[in-house]
Design an enzyme around this catalytic site. Structure first.
Site, PDB file in Angstrom:
ATOM      1  N   ASP A  13       0.823  -1.213   0.000  1.00  0.00           N
ATOM      2  CA  ASP A  13       0.000   0.000   0.000  1.00  0.00           C
ATOM      3  C   ASP A  13       0.859   1.266   0.000  1.00  0.00           C
ATOM      4  O   ASP A  13       1.982   1.258   0.496  1.00  0.00           O
ATOM      5  CB  ASP A  13      -0.916  -0.027   1.230  1.00  0.00           C
ATOM      6  N   HIS A  30       3.038   3.246  -8.878  1.00  0.00           N
ATOM      7  CA  HIS A  30       2.936   1.787  -9.025  1.00  0.00           C
ATOM      8  C   HIS A  30       4.224   1.215  -9.643  1.00  0.00           C
ATOM      9  O   HIS A  30       4.667   0.137  -9.275  1.00  0.00           O
ATOM     10  CB  HIS A  30       1.723   1.415  -9.890  1.00  0.00           C
ATOM     11  N   LEU A 124      11.657 -20.111  -3.470  1.00  0.00           N
ATOM     12  CA  LEU A 124      10.505 -19.320  -3.017  1.00  0.00           C
ATOM     13  C   LEU A 124       9.307 -19.456  -3.968  1.00  0.00           C
ATOM     14  O   LEU A 124       9.493 -19.427  -5.188  1.00  0.00           O
ATOM     15  CB  LEU A 124      10.939 -17.842  -2.986  1.00  0.00           C
TER      16      LEU A 124
HETATM   17  C1  FPP Z   1      -1.766   0.125  -3.401  1.00  0.00           C
HETATM   18  O1  FPP Z   1      -1.353   1.481  -3.476  1.00  0.00           O
HETATM   19  C2  FPP Z   1      -1.236  -0.658  -4.496  1.00  0.00           C
HETATM   20  C3  FPP Z   1      -1.995  -1.298  -5.436  1.00  0.00           C
HETATM   21  C4  FPP Z   1      -3.459  -1.243  -5.422  1.00  0.00           C
HETATM   22  C5  FPP Z   1      -1.386  -2.048  -6.539  1.00  0.00           C
HETATM   23  C6  FPP Z   1      -0.099  -2.776  -6.251  1.00  0.00           C
HETATM   24  C7  FPP Z   1       0.484  -3.199  -7.549  1.00  0.00           C
HETATM   25  C8  FPP Z   1       1.767  -3.054  -7.937  1.00  0.00           C
HETATM   26  C9  FPP Z   1       2.825  -2.542  -7.047  1.00  0.00           C
HETATM   27  C10 FPP Z   1       2.248  -3.374  -9.326  1.00  0.00           C
HETATM   28  C11 FPP Z   1       1.594  -4.460 -10.141  1.00  0.00           C
HETATM   29  C12 FPP Z   1       1.844  -5.829  -9.702  1.00  0.00           C
HETATM   30  C13 FPP Z   1       2.825  -6.694 -10.079  1.00  0.00           C
HETATM   31  C14 FPP Z   1       2.815  -8.063  -9.504  1.00  0.00           C
HETATM   32  C15 FPP Z   1       3.912  -6.374 -11.017  1.00  0.00           C
HETATM   33  P1  FPP Z   1      -2.460   2.612  -3.615  1.00  0.00           P
HETATM   34  O2  FPP Z   1      -2.593   2.941  -5.046  1.00  0.00           O
HETATM   35  O3  FPP Z   1      -3.730   2.199  -2.945  1.00  0.00           O
HETATM   36  O4  FPP Z   1      -1.771   3.778  -2.819  1.00  0.00           O
HETATM   37  P2  FPP Z   1      -2.499   4.983  -2.062  1.00  0.00           P
HETATM   38  O5  FPP Z   1      -3.356   4.375  -0.978  1.00  0.00           O
HETATM   39  O6  FPP Z   1      -1.353   5.761  -1.512  1.00  0.00           O
HETATM   40  O7  FPP Z   1      -3.287   5.731  -3.095  1.00  0.00           O
END
Ligand code: FPP
Length: 234
Positions: A13, A30, A124
């Site tokens: 997050d 991201h 892993l």
């Molecule tokens: C949360 O941050 C993150 C996500 C919803 C997506 C996580 C995905 C990735 C890091 C990349 C894609 C995956 C792979 C496996 C390559 P948020 O956007 O909710 O952050 P915020 O709460 O600060 O807005």
């Protein structure tokens, strides 16, 4: 580092907030999150963690703007394409949990290729939670059990917690020992609801793109000090 958790699960997050802090579009938050994935996968493998589950896309994430959903799907494809050789060379097994039938075809093709390539590896297991929701997983398990009851494959008196676990996406894995959530949020957000019954939690205020090997080791060393009683007395 003795007593390494067998299974670590992470709610990645804070990518959006990281991007905002750096005056960048959310998509670049991201992208920076993917760099953290690379680091943490490598380090987990090195430390001898057996399963690493990453919450990459929840059943609720479809409600984000289409542009953001598309950029997350593209990051998944790019990650698999660019990392598969190295992951394979490092003996990593790629697995996923969630309903991937709803993902774009290009994601499913890359995932199938990654499962196929890595399925005999012994290191892993990188378990990607994609279109994953804990409640959805439980409802799906109940539906499957109903089908097996109706067809006579199982009987009601045989349904135990262990049997129920065998109907979950995580059927071949141990429950997570340690669940990590960065970015200061203190909730589970529909992640591994059934499997987290006895998990230890570790929270941190830093955003996921700032998560480094140091934070992983801090979480593990904190975990190693916990007294896990599973409801019993010592
Ligand atoms: C949360 O941050 C993150 C996500 C919803 C997506 C996580 C995905 C990735 C890091 C990349 C894609 C995956 C792979 C496996 C390559 P948020 O956007 O909710 O952050 P915020 O709460 O600060 O807005």
């Amino acid at each position: 580092m003795s007593k390494i958790p067998r299974h670590i699960a992470i709610i990645m997050d804070g990518n959006g907030r990281w991007a905002k802090e750096h005056n960048l579009p959310r998509a670049l938050g991201h992208k920076a999150g993917v760099e953290a994935i690379r680091r943490i996968v490598k380090e987990s493998n090195k430390l001898g963690v057996e399963y690493l589950t990453l919450y990459a896309f929840s059943t609720e994430n479809w409600k984000r703007p289409l542009k953001e959903v598309n950029s997350l799907m593209k990051l998944l494809v790019d990650y698999l394409k660019s990392e598969i050789e190295e992951l394979n060379a490092n003996d990593v097994v790629i697995n996923s949990i969630g309903d991937i039938s709803k993902l774009p075809k290009i994601c499913r093709v890359e995932l199938d290729n990654a499962y196929e390539k890595t399925r005999n590896n012994k290191g892993l297991t990188l378990n990607l939670a994609l279109n994953y929701g804990g409640r959805n997983e439980i409802v799906d398990a109940v539906k499957e059990i109903c089908l097996d009851l109706n067809s006579g494959k199982i009987s009601e008196d045989k349904i135990t917690e262990d049997i129920f676990s065998n109907y979950m996406y995580t059927r071949d894995m141990p429950d997570p020992d340690l669940i990590i959530r960065p970015s200061g949020e203190l909730r589970l957000s529909n992640f591994l609801l059934w499997q987290s019954a006895y998990s230890e939690f570790w929270f941190s205020n830093i955003n996921w793109p700032d998560f480094h090997e140091k934070e992983l080791k801090l979480a593990i060393s904190d975990y190693q000090k916990r007294d896990r009683r599973f409801g019993k007395v010592k």
